[in-house]
Design a protein around this motif. Structure first.
Motif, PDB file in Angstrom:
ATOM      1  N   ARG A 133      46.294 -12.294   8.332  1.00  0.00           N
ATOM      2  CA  ARG A 133      45.693 -12.986   9.472  1.00  0.00           C
ATOM      3  C   ARG A 133      44.470 -13.779   9.001  1.00  0.00           C
ATOM      4  O   ARG A 133      43.683 -13.304   8.191  1.00  0.00           O
ATOM      5  N   TYR A 134      44.310 -15.007   9.529  1.00  0.00           N
ATOM      6  CA  TYR A 134      43.168 -15.851   9.180  1.00  0.00           C
ATOM      7  C   TYR A 134      41.906 -15.343   9.870  1.00  0.00           C
ATOM      8  O   TYR A 134      41.908 -15.074  11.073  1.00  0.00           O
ATOM      9  N   VAL A 135      40.846 -15.217   9.115  1.00  0.00           N
ATOM     10  CA  VAL A 135      39.555 -14.814   9.654  1.00  0.00           C
ATOM     11  C   VAL A 135      38.682 -16.064   9.717  1.00  0.00           C
ATOM     12  O   VAL A 135      38.384 -16.671   8.681  1.00  0.00           O
ATOM     13  N   PRO A 136      38.282 -16.497  10.902  1.00  0.00           N
ATOM     14  CA  PRO A 136      37.468 -17.715  11.018  1.00  0.00           C
ATOM     15  C   PRO A 136      36.156 -17.591  10.246  1.00  0.00           C
ATOM     16  O   PRO A 136      35.542 -16.536  10.194  1.00  0.00           O
ATOM     17  N   ASP A 137      35.774 -18.702   9.640  1.00  0.00           N
ATOM     18  CA  ASP A 137      34.544 -18.744   8.855  1.00  0.00           C
ATOM     19  C   ASP A 137      33.867 -20.085   9.117  1.00  0.00           C
ATOM     20  O   ASP A 137      34.507 -21.139   9.039  1.00  0.00           O
ATOM     21  N   GLU A 138      32.579 -20.078   9.441  1.00  0.00           N
ATOM     22  CA  GLU A 138      31.835 -21.299   9.744  1.00  0.00           C
ATOM     23  C   GLU A 138      31.798 -22.277   8.561  1.00  0.00           C
ATOM     24  O   GLU A 138      31.700 -23.481   8.739  1.00  0.00           O
TER      25      GLU A 138
END
Length: 83
Positions: free
Chosen positions: A4-9
């Motif tokens: 699963r993709y983990v959002p990162d700024e």
């Protein structure tokens, strides 16, 4: 297996940092010539230059054919001190 993709700024592209022309194309510009070489084929010699491109690290410099690069970016060769 996919994860699963983990959002990162830090993955967000800043649009003001990308230079686009009138038709919304990204144009890379060469910064400096790092090296010169002559590639030899059987009956021809082809002068090539190693070019550092703007917005890319030096490790990603590419070898380009000199006369093609000179036609596209004549100012690059005026600053390098060669004719």
């Amino acid at each position: 297996m996919l994860s699963r993709y983990v959002p990162d700024e830090s993955h967000v592209i800043q649009y003001d940092a990308v230079d686009l022309d009138d038709s919304l194309r990204y144009i890379e510009e060469p910064v400096v010539i790092l090296a010169r070489d002559v590639r030899r084929l059987r009956y021809r010699a082809i002068p090539v230059v190693k070019v550092h491109w703007r917005h890319r690290p030096v490790e990603e410099a590419t070898w380009e054919i000199e006369h093609e690069l000179r036609a596209q970016f004549p100012g690059l060769f005026e600053h390098s001190g060669t004719s």
